[in-house]
Each structure stands twice: as structure tokens, then as C-alpha cells.
Design a protein around this motif. Sequence first.
Motif, mmCIF file in Angstrom:
data_model
loop_
_atom_site.group_PDB
_atom_site.id
_atom_site.type_symbol
_atom_site.label_atom_id
_atom_site.label_comp_id
_atom_site.label_asym_id
_atom_site.label_seq_id
_atom_site.Cartn_x
_atom_site.Cartn_y
_atom_site.Cartn_z
ATOM 1 N N TYR A 12 0.884 -1.180 0.000
ATOM 2 C CA TYR A 12 0.000 0.000 0.000
ATOM 3 C C TYR A 12 0.918 1.225 0.000
ATOM 4 C CZ TYR A 12 -3.611 -3.166 2.001
ATOM 5 O OH TYR A 12 -4.503 -4.184 2.253
ATOM 6 N N GLN A 15 3.912 1.063 2.162
ATOM 7 C CA GLN A 15 3.793 0.049 3.222
ATOM 8 C C GLN A 15 3.662 -1.357 2.623
ATOM 9 O OE1 GLN A 15 3.488 0.374 6.865
ATOM 10 N NE2 GLN A 15 3.806 -1.821 6.547
ATOM 11 N N ALA A 17 2.680 -4.961 2.666
ATOM 12 C CA ALA A 17 1.754 -5.749 3.492
ATOM 13 C C ALA A 17 1.986 -7.246 3.298
ATOM 14 C CB ALA A 17 0.315 -5.399 3.158
ATOM 15 N N GLY A 38 -1.217 -6.364 12.026
ATOM 16 C CA GLY A 38 -0.400 -5.764 10.978
ATOM 17 C C GLY A 38 0.407 -6.781 10.190
ATOM 18 N N GLY A 40 -0.621 -8.874 7.962
ATOM 19 C CA GLY A 40 -1.072 -8.983 6.578
ATOM 20 C C GLY A 40 -2.246 -9.929 6.389
ATOM 21 N N THR A 43 -5.308 -8.311 4.619
ATOM 22 C CA THR A 43 -4.956 -8.011 3.224
ATOM 23 C C THR A 43 -5.051 -9.282 2.378
ATOM 24 O OG1 THR A 43 -3.493 -6.244 3.958
ATOM 25 C CG2 THR A 43 -3.112 -7.111 1.741
ATOM 26 N N GLY A 204 4.073 -10.003 6.606
ATOM 27 C CA GLY A 204 3.749 -10.374 5.240
ATOM 28 C C GLY A 204 4.420 -11.613 4.692
#
Length: 298
Positions: A12, A15, A17, A38, A40, A43, A204
Amino acid sequence: MSIQVTSVCKTYNTQKALSEISFSADKGQVIGFLGPNGAGKSTLMKILTGFIKPDTGTVFVDEIDVLQNPLKAQKSIGYLPEHNPLYSDMYVREYLQFQASIFKVAKSEIEGCIEKVGLTLEAHKKINQLSKGYQQRVGLAAAILHNPKVLILDEPTTGLDPNQLVEVRALIKELGKEKTVLFSTHIMQEVEAICDRVIIIKKGTVLIDKTLAELQKNYQQIIKVIFNDKIIASQFHQLELIVSSKDLGKNTWELTFENEEDMRPKLFDFAQKNNLKVLELSLENKTLESLFTELTSR
Ligand code: ADP
């Protein structure tokens, strides 16, 4: 294959992800998708359900290319987003009828779904009159209306009280008998309660992708034992699979074993062989919870 994710990346703005995420899931598996905030998870779930596109990589659900055919793929997917957007002024049955009309599902399917998620006694109520646990059931009912083969549930148990937690977990487990379920959570006990398989992600990337049974084999067994007399640490070498021994004083020891088998009987045999008596013994397993904390805080 029910789900096939290959080399998915998503950034993003600046950032990052998701970074080269790959995994697949067979039919009928319940997979816990675990990771700190956070990591991921959301997402990836949005990509799997066709709501956002990855920068690179491929995603197939029920053998359908989600990036090429999102609408077709969505017929095979039931999705409960993290902040389940219910129309709270609607009645439960009315809301599900509305959802059924969107998915072109026959109205006759609705009552079956209401029953399946345990909403029969609440179906005449307005959604905003329901507890959070029952609102999650409405979301689950909406997700299974079109009888999808794959269920994607984003933190389905967040914000539930302990009783509701147990009930919604049981419901997910039940749904997992006939569907592939991927659900995200940051609670390890939840994974132990519901899943066949665990995927742990951090920043991620996939840290661990194993069946629950495989993970449980990695348990360490910690036994606290009090003997009636002194012992020297080197004597513990007679015990197979011992990893470490810690002297806690007053003939009390903390022994760690790399083994899934209960080592307590062996410890009694050991004491007898060394002319000792066991006064007290307690067993503590290194749980998946501590494994998760260890992995994700590294
Ligand atoms: P999780 O669900 O595991 O908590 P997310 O997928 O929500 O993680 O987020 C992964 C990373 O991407 C985080 O650093 C988050 O701040 C960032 N992120 C998520 N959505 C957006 C967005 N719409 N815009 C910018 N950054 C985002």
C-alpha cells in the motif's frame, strides 16, 4: 485444491503488506491463519475474496482464478469481513432475505442457514437487539447462504465474551466439516480448539505452515520434580530425551524433555534406580501459545 496462493505481493503506497506469500489448502481443511496485528492477514483475505488485487502473484479458489474471474470465484466463497457490515436496523430474517436476493439464492435456503448457525430463536429480532455473538452468527449465516465451498472468516471471534467464544468456535468447527475454512485470529488457543492446520505469518511472510499435529510434536515437556534427597545434575543424563535440568534448590528440579510422550513414568523408574523417592511431580507443556509468542516476537 480449494485454495492456491502463489507468490502474492501487496504494497500500500510504501507500506509492504505481503511479501511473496504462497500456500495451498485441500478440500475440507480448517486452517488457522495466525499472526500479530499488521502481519497482513486481512490483506490476504481481501485478495482471496477478490476485493483487492495483489501487485503480483496468482490466487485460485475452488480452481477458479480470482484475479481473472472475481465474480465467478465469489460464488464459491463465503466471506465474513473483520468489521462485519450488518444493516443493524433490519430484522435478522429480513437481512438474510436481502442477502439471498443479492446472491440470487432461493428464499427456501434461508431457514436452513438460520437453523445451522443457531439463530432460530432470534430470527424475528432486529440485528441491533442481538448480542455481538449472535450478530456474528448473522454474518456467518449470510456467508453460507449461497452454500460456498470455501469460507474466509476474518477474526470471527474478536470481541466475543467467553461463552460466545466457545459457541462461535464450535459453530466454525461444525461448518468446517463440509467446507474449507480459512480464518484469521491472533489467539493461539483458538487454533488449537478448531484447526487442522496453522499458518503463522509475520510482516507479510509465512513463518510456519504445519498441521496442528506436527506443531504439537514440537512441544517441550517440562516436569517439576521434588526428590527426597540430593542428586547431581549429571545423573539426569541417564534419562533419554532430556534437554536441560535446572536446580531450583531444596532437591527440586525443573527438567525439560523434547518429547510428546509423557515422561513421568520414566522419571519414577529413574528415581528408583538411583535410590531416590519422588515427593512431588508436576507436568507443564510448552504450549502453542508460547511457541507463537516466541516466533512472532523474534
Ligand atoms: P492484519 O490483518 O494481520 O492485522 P493487515 O492486512 O490489516 O494486517 O495490514 C498489513 C499491513 O498493511 C499493516 O502494516 C497495515 O497498516 C497496512 N495496511 C492495511 N491496509 C492498508 C491500507 N488500506 N492503506 C495503507 N496501509 C494499509
